[in-house]
Write a protein that holds these residues in place. Structure first.
Motif, PDB file in Angstrom:
ATOM      1  N   UNK A  24       1.015  89.383  88.089  1.00  0.00           N
ATOM      2  CA  UNK A  24       1.630  90.370  88.983  1.00  0.00           C
ATOM      3  C   UNK A  24       1.085  91.792  88.816  1.00  0.00           C
ATOM      4  N   UNK A  25       0.288  92.016  87.741  1.00  0.00           N
ATOM      5  CA  UNK A  25      -0.241  93.365  87.506  1.00  0.00           C
ATOM      6  C   UNK A  25      -1.507  93.274  86.662  1.00  0.00           C
ATOM      7  N   UNK A  26      -2.193  94.407  86.551  1.00  0.00           N
ATOM      8  CA  UNK A  26      -3.460  94.434  85.831  1.00  0.00           C
ATOM      9  C   UNK A  26      -3.329  94.185  84.346  1.00  0.00           C
ATOM     10  N   UNK A  27      -2.269  94.681  83.749  1.00  0.00           N
ATOM     11  CA  UNK A  27      -2.057  94.484  82.314  1.00  0.00           C
ATOM     12  C   UNK A  27      -1.900  92.994  82.006  1.00  0.00           C
ATOM     13  N   UNK A  28      -1.088  92.320  82.799  1.00  0.00           N
ATOM     14  CA  UNK A  28      -0.900  90.876  82.610  1.00  0.00           C
ATOM     15  C   UNK A  28      -2.183  90.120  82.932  1.00  0.00           C
ATOM     16  N   UNK A  29      -2.921  90.574  83.945  1.00  0.00           N
ATOM     17  CA  UNK A  29      -4.188  89.919  84.302  1.00  0.00           C
ATOM     18  C   UNK A  29      -5.160  89.972  83.123  1.00  0.00           C
ATOM     19  N   UNK A  30      -5.283  91.138  82.492  1.00  0.00           N
ATOM     20  CA  UNK A  30      -6.183  91.269  81.342  1.00  0.00           C
ATOM     21  C   UNK A  30      -5.747  90.317  80.228  1.00  0.00           C
ATOM     22  N   UNK A  31      -4.466  90.308  79.931  1.00  0.00           N
ATOM     23  CA  UNK A  31      -3.936  89.416  78.891  1.00  0.00           C
ATOM     24  C   UNK A  31      -4.252  87.956  79.223  1.00  0.00           C
ATOM     25  N   UNK A  32      -3.961  87.550  80.454  1.00  0.00           N
ATOM     26  CA  UNK A  32      -4.165  86.157  80.851  1.00  0.00           C
ATOM     27  C   UNK A  32      -5.645  85.768  80.814  1.00  0.00           C
ATOM     28  N   UNK A  33      -6.514  86.664  81.255  1.00  0.00           N
ATOM     29  CA  UNK A  33      -7.955  86.372  81.244  1.00  0.00           C
ATOM     30  C   UNK A  33      -8.435  86.159  79.804  1.00  0.00           C
ATOM     31  N   UNK A  34      -7.951  86.998  78.901  1.00  0.00           N
ATOM     32  CA  UNK A  34      -8.348  86.870  77.493  1.00  0.00           C
ATOM     33  C   UNK A  34      -7.811  85.579  76.866  1.00  0.00           C
ATOM     34  N   UNK A  35      -6.660  85.111  77.347  1.00  0.00           N
ATOM     35  CA  UNK A  35      -6.063  83.892  76.805  1.00  0.00           C
ATOM     36  C   UNK A  35      -6.606  82.618  77.455  1.00  0.00           C
ATOM     37  N   UNK A  49       0.057  98.831  86.655  1.00  0.00           N
ATOM     38  CA  UNK A  49      -0.460  98.767  85.289  1.00  0.00           C
ATOM     39  C   UNK A  49      -1.912  99.173  85.304  1.00  0.00           C
ATOM     40  N   UNK A  50      -2.791  98.314  84.853  1.00  0.00           N
ATOM     41  CA  UNK A  50      -4.225  98.580  84.904  1.00  0.00           C
ATOM     42  C   UNK A  50      -4.756  98.265  86.296  1.00  0.00           C
ATOM     43  N   UNK A  51      -5.698  99.070  86.783  1.00  0.00           N
ATOM     44  CA  UNK A  51      -6.342  98.764  88.058  1.00  0.00           C
ATOM     45  C   UNK A  51      -7.348  97.643  87.846  1.00  0.00           C
ATOM     46  N   UNK A  52      -7.808  97.064  88.932  1.00  0.00           N
ATOM     47  CA  UNK A  52      -8.827  96.021  88.826  1.00  0.00           C
ATOM     48  C   UNK A  52     -10.085  96.509  88.134  1.00  0.00           C
ATOM     49  N   UNK A  53     -10.483  97.754  88.412  1.00  0.00           N
ATOM     50  CA  UNK A  53     -11.675  98.301  87.780  1.00  0.00           C
ATOM     51  C   UNK A  53     -11.453  98.555  86.292  1.00  0.00           C
ATOM     52  N   UNK A  54     -10.234  98.944  85.925  1.00  0.00           N
ATOM     53  CA  UNK A  54      -9.929  99.135  84.502  1.00  0.00           C
ATOM     54  C   UNK A  54      -9.961  97.795  83.761  1.00  0.00           C
ATOM     55  N   UNK A  55      -9.439  96.753  84.389  1.00  0.00           N
ATOM     56  CA  UNK A  55      -9.493  95.422  83.789  1.00  0.00           C
ATOM     57  C   UNK A  55     -10.948  94.994  83.626  1.00  0.00           C
ATOM     58  N   UNK A  56     -11.751  95.184  84.672  1.00  0.00           N
ATOM     59  CA  UNK A  56     -13.168  94.808  84.615  1.00  0.00           C
ATOM     60  C   UNK A  56     -13.889  95.579  83.504  1.00  0.00           C
ATOM     61  N   UNK A  57     -13.580  96.856  83.363  1.00  0.00           N
ATOM     62  CA  UNK A  57     -14.201  97.673  82.318  1.00  0.00           C
ATOM     63  C   UNK A  57     -13.823  97.156  80.936  1.00  0.00           C
ATOM     64  N   UNK A  58     -12.540  96.861  80.745  1.00  0.00           N
ATOM     65  CA  UNK A  58     -12.092  96.334  79.446  1.00  0.00           C
ATOM     66  C   UNK A  58     -12.778  95.011  79.119  1.00  0.00           C
ATOM     67  N   UNK A  59     -12.893  94.150  80.105  1.00  0.00           N
ATOM     68  CA  UNK A  59     -13.539  92.854  79.875  1.00  0.00           C
ATOM     69  C   UNK A  59     -15.017  93.027  79.533  1.00  0.00           C
ATOM     70  N   UNK A  60     -15.673  93.990  80.173  1.00  0.00           N
ATOM     71  CA  UNK A  60     -17.079  94.265  79.863  1.00  0.00           C
ATOM     72  C   UNK A  60     -17.218  94.794  78.436  1.00  0.00           C
ATOM     73  N   UNK A  61     -16.325  95.717  78.053  1.00  0.00           N
ATOM     74  CA  UNK A  61     -16.363  96.269  76.690  1.00  0.00           C
ATOM     75  C   UNK A  61     -16.130  95.183  75.639  1.00  0.00           C
ATOM     76  N   UNK A  62     -15.285  94.210  75.985  1.00  0.00           N
ATOM     77  CA  UNK A  62     -14.993  93.111  75.061  1.00  0.00           C
ATOM     78  C   UNK A  62     -16.019  91.975  75.166  1.00  0.00           C
ATOM     79  N   UNK A  63     -17.039  92.204  76.001  1.00  0.00           N
ATOM     80  CA  UNK A  63     -18.125  91.242  76.201  1.00  0.00           C
ATOM     81  C   UNK A  63     -17.618  89.847  76.587  1.00  0.00           C
TER      82      UNK A  63
END
Length: 191
Positions: A24-35, A49-63
């Motif tokens: 339902x939001x970017x914060x949960x999306x980031x969590x779910x993608x990592x899990x 929460x986090x925008x789509x671009x913020x989620x994409x940036x975090x995922x890139x930083x986490x490789x």
């Protein structure tokens, strides 16, 4: 969330797709993608929460190896530039046909990059500003001056008149803040 559920139903019609989660939001999306470690994640630009671009940036930083497709209603050049800089695998508009989304997902899984052709074309064409000379003058002053009162004093207009001009600038440029309007004008070489 209704759009996410509709997308899930649409994608589940494709025999070679398996939807393993929606958020339902970017914060949960980031969590779910990592899990869940999906191959592809569809993200909207403006999520709570986090925008789509913020989620994409975090995922890139986490490789993280997940391929990101931005799926949005916003055809704004500045969002598209940010997405390119974040190296998302795809950027599509929500008004694209559903077959386009399915093809894009298959393409990014194979390593291709899929960008909305309208946006790519806009990146390489310069447009005349949609603003009057007075509005451009106000934008130039806004770049260096913070308050409406200070802008009014610098260009010898009433504060109410300046407020009206600023409202027109935001409307014409499709921006939501003075800073965003100034940045857009600078990116396009208007000021």
């Amino acid at each position: 969330m209704m759009i996410a559920q509709a997308l899930q139903l649409l994608l589940e019609l494709e025999e070679d797709f398996e939807v393993i989660g929606t958020a339902p939001n970017g914060t949960q999306a980031l969590h779910d993608i990592l899990q869940l470690h999906p191959d592809v994640a569809l993200l909207d630009i403006e999520m709570p929460g986090l925008t789509g671009l913020e989620v994409a940036t975090q995922l890139a930083l986490l490789k993280q190896p997940v391929k990101i497709i931005i799926l949005t209603t916003f055809a704004r050049k500045e969002y598209f530039k940010q997405a390119i800089n974040t190296q998302v695998a795809g950027y599509l508009l929500k008004d694209s046909p559903s077959e386009t989304l399915a093809k894009a997902i298959r393409a990014v899984v194979t390593g291709q990059t899929i960008y909305e052709s309208r946006l790519v074309k806009d990146m390489f064409t310069t447009k005349e500003p949609p603003l009057t000379k007075r509005e451009l003058e106000i934008l130039r002053v806004m770049k260096t001056t913070a308050t409406t009162k200070e802008i009014a004093e610098k260009i010898f207009l009433a504060e109410g008149t300046v407020r009206n001009y600023i409202s027109a600038i935001l409307s014409k440029t499709g921006t939501t803040s003075r800073l965003e309007a100034v940045m857009l004008a600078q990116e396009n070489g208007w000021i």
